[in-house]
Design a protein around this motif. Sequence first.
Motif, PDB file in Angstrom:
ATOM      1  N   ILE A   1      -1.058  -3.800  -5.625  1.00 13.73           N
ATOM      2  CA  ILE A   1      -0.574  -2.486  -5.189  1.00 13.73           C
ATOM      3  C   ILE A   1      -1.792  -1.610  -4.950  1.00 13.73           C
ATOM      4  N   VAL A   2      -1.933  -1.124  -3.728  1.00 14.52           N
ATOM      5  CA  VAL A   2      -3.017  -0.225  -3.354  1.00 14.52           C
ATOM      6  C   VAL A   2      -2.414   1.171  -3.208  1.00 14.52           C
ATOM      7  N   VAL A   3      -3.018   2.147  -3.878  1.00  8.78           N
ATOM      8  CA  VAL A   3      -2.490   3.511  -3.854  1.00  8.78           C
ATOM      9  C   VAL A   3      -3.462   4.410  -3.091  1.00  8.78           C
ATOM     10  N   ASP A   4      -2.970   4.969  -2.010  1.00  3.92           N
ATOM     11  CA  ASP A   4      -3.724   5.971  -1.250  1.00  3.92           C
ATOM     12  C   ASP A   4      -3.402   7.329  -1.858  1.00  3.92           C
ATOM     13  N   CYS A   5      -4.295   7.796  -2.729  1.00  5.10           N
ATOM     14  CA  CYS A   5      -4.027   9.017  -3.498  1.00  5.10           C
ATOM     15  C   CYS A   5      -4.316  10.269  -2.675  1.00  5.10           C
TER      16      CYS A   5
ATOM     17  N   VAL B   1       0.865  -1.169   0.000  1.00  2.00           N
ATOM     18  CA  VAL B   1       0.000   0.000   0.000  1.00  2.00           C
ATOM     19  C   VAL B   1       0.906   1.224   0.000  1.00  2.00           C
ATOM     20  N   LEU B   2       0.665   2.084  -0.971  1.00  8.49           N
ATOM     21  CA  LEU B   2       1.574   3.191  -1.280  1.00  8.49           C
ATOM     22  C   LEU B   2       0.818   4.500  -1.125  1.00  8.49           C
ATOM     23  N   SER B   3       1.368   5.430  -0.370  1.00 10.81           N
ATOM     24  CA  SER B   3       0.717   6.727  -0.193  1.00 10.81           C
ATOM     25  C   SER B   3       1.393   7.775  -1.063  1.00 10.81           C
ATOM     26  N   THR B   4       0.601   8.408  -1.941  1.00 11.89           N
ATOM     27  CA  THR B   4       1.100   9.555  -2.708  1.00 11.89           C
ATOM     28  C   THR B   4       0.516  10.851  -2.180  1.00 11.89           C
ATOM     29  N   ASP B   5      -0.213  10.758  -1.085  1.00 11.26           N
ATOM     30  CA  ASP B   5      -0.820  11.930  -0.449  1.00 11.26           C
ATOM     31  C   ASP B   5       0.223  12.586   0.447  1.00 11.26           C
ATOM     32  N   ALA B   6       0.445  13.874   0.251  1.00  9.23           N
ATOM     33  CA  ALA B   6       1.449  14.571   1.048  1.00  9.23           C
ATOM     34  C   ALA B   6       1.136  14.519   2.544  1.00  9.23           C
ATOM     35  N   ALA B   7      -0.127  14.306   2.900  1.00 13.78           N
ATOM     36  CA  ALA B   7      -0.502  14.241   4.315  1.00 13.78           C
ATOM     37  C   ALA B   7      -0.016  12.957   4.974  1.00 13.78           C
ATOM     38  N   HIS B   8       0.128  11.863   4.186  1.00 20.79           N
ATOM     39  CA  HIS B   8       0.659  10.586   4.685  1.00 20.79           C
ATOM     40  C   HIS B   8      -0.006  10.128   5.984  1.00 20.79           C
ATOM     41  N   SER B   9      -1.116   9.388   5.854  1.00 15.40           N
ATOM     42  CA  SER B   9      -1.843   8.911   7.028  1.00 15.40           C
ATOM     43  C   SER B   9      -1.692   7.413   7.247  1.00 15.40           C
ATOM     44  N   LEU B  10      -0.930   6.719   6.421  1.00 11.87           N
ATOM     45  CA  LEU B  10      -0.824   5.266   6.556  1.00 11.87           C
ATOM     46  C   LEU B  10      -0.224   4.860   7.900  1.00 11.87           C
ATOM     47  N   ALA B  11       0.801   5.572   8.330  1.00  7.88           N
ATOM     48  CA  ALA B  11       1.418   5.232   9.612  1.00  7.88           C
ATOM     49  C   ALA B  11       0.405   5.342  10.741  1.00  7.88           C
ATOM     50  N   ASP B  12      -0.478   6.335  10.675  1.00 10.95           N
ATOM     51  CA  ASP B  12      -1.508   6.496  11.692  1.00 10.95           C
ATOM     52  C   ASP B  12      -2.516   5.349  11.624  1.00 10.95           C
TER      53      ASP B  12
END
Length: 389
Positions: free
Chosen positions: A128-132, A34-45
């Motif tokens: 591949i999951v993209v968190d846009c 799972v890949l984050s391209t969002d500048a906010a980056h919430s995956l770790a949370d």
Amino acid sequence: MRILLFTGKGGVGKSTVAAGTAALAAAGGHRTLVLSTDAAHSLADAFATPVGAEPTRIAEGLYAQQVDAQLRFEQSWADIQRYLLRVLEVAGVDPVAAAELTVIPGAEEVLALLELRLHAVSDEWDVIVVDCAPTAETLRLLALPEALGWYMQRVLPVERRVVKALRPVLSRAAGVPMPEDTVFDAVERLYAELEEVRALLSGPEASVRLVMTPESVVLAEARRSYTTLSLFGYRVDGVVANRIFPGADGDDWRSGWVAAQDVVLAEAAASFPGLRLWRSVYRAAEPVGVEALIDLAREVYDDTDPLATPTQDGPFRIVRTSRGAVLSLRLPGVTRADVDLGRNGDELVVTVGSYRRLLTLPAGLTRHRVTGARVQDGELQVRMEDGTS
């Protein structure tokens, strides 16, 4: 390999749904990133664990990455940036201000998408999951490769030849350095990589899922996003309605919310015909951690396969006729008054609202003329016939 992109209005829970989908895929035995391209980056949370700039192991078969856009920027933009800095230096711009001016708005988010290409060709992943980024930013990013195509095919080759032939004269006349071949090479390389990303994301193994909450304003944006994604050739295979209030008896305040959400959910079902409308009930506690996210995803997808590939054709298709062809572009939710159609050489120019797409015609149709167009059942149909007949 299956590629799933999640986007939606900011604050609707798209990162949580994306993380849950990835966790469920990994639990099913798929090698999942799972890949984050969002500048906010919430995956770790969402996972309640640190996530780095390289794939970080979260659980068996599950990895997460919050793209280091700055690193990708330095790798892909360095040659171009060095040239721009030289130009600004000659113009007398302060070095600190010059460094700021050479970073184009949105560049980091664009370059974050290039990370997807590297993973897609690595053969390390099944899913591949993209968190846009939120919807507006995502639409601009996905439209960029095709928009750059016009410049790359028509302007850049001529500009490169002229600069190469006249560099000494132009440098003296303009008083600023002219770009070297390395700059043009960098632009072409960047465009080629972005075009690969576009091909991946518009291909049959990729699809977009819109995440929304049952609110009228959010639904309106989701409808516009569906139309625009289709305009640029991306498949949307479903909508996730998130944070739905449970329908059990409650006080007047909650009952009012339940009734209001029911109205919006009915509108959503009518707004996305042919698409799955998955639902997620508002939980008593925030879903954080792998197990909680898996539980959320199982509830969302119920008895459906979250990784099923879209069965419908892409939004754009060509049907040959005895005299030419009919070009069809799915534009859900639009009427004839919403669409402006033009012809520019070997391209059709389709404009819907503030978005414009240049559709390059196949070689066999470039000499055909447009003889008619209509919008029927959410689809633009353009009839073309051989101009010599």
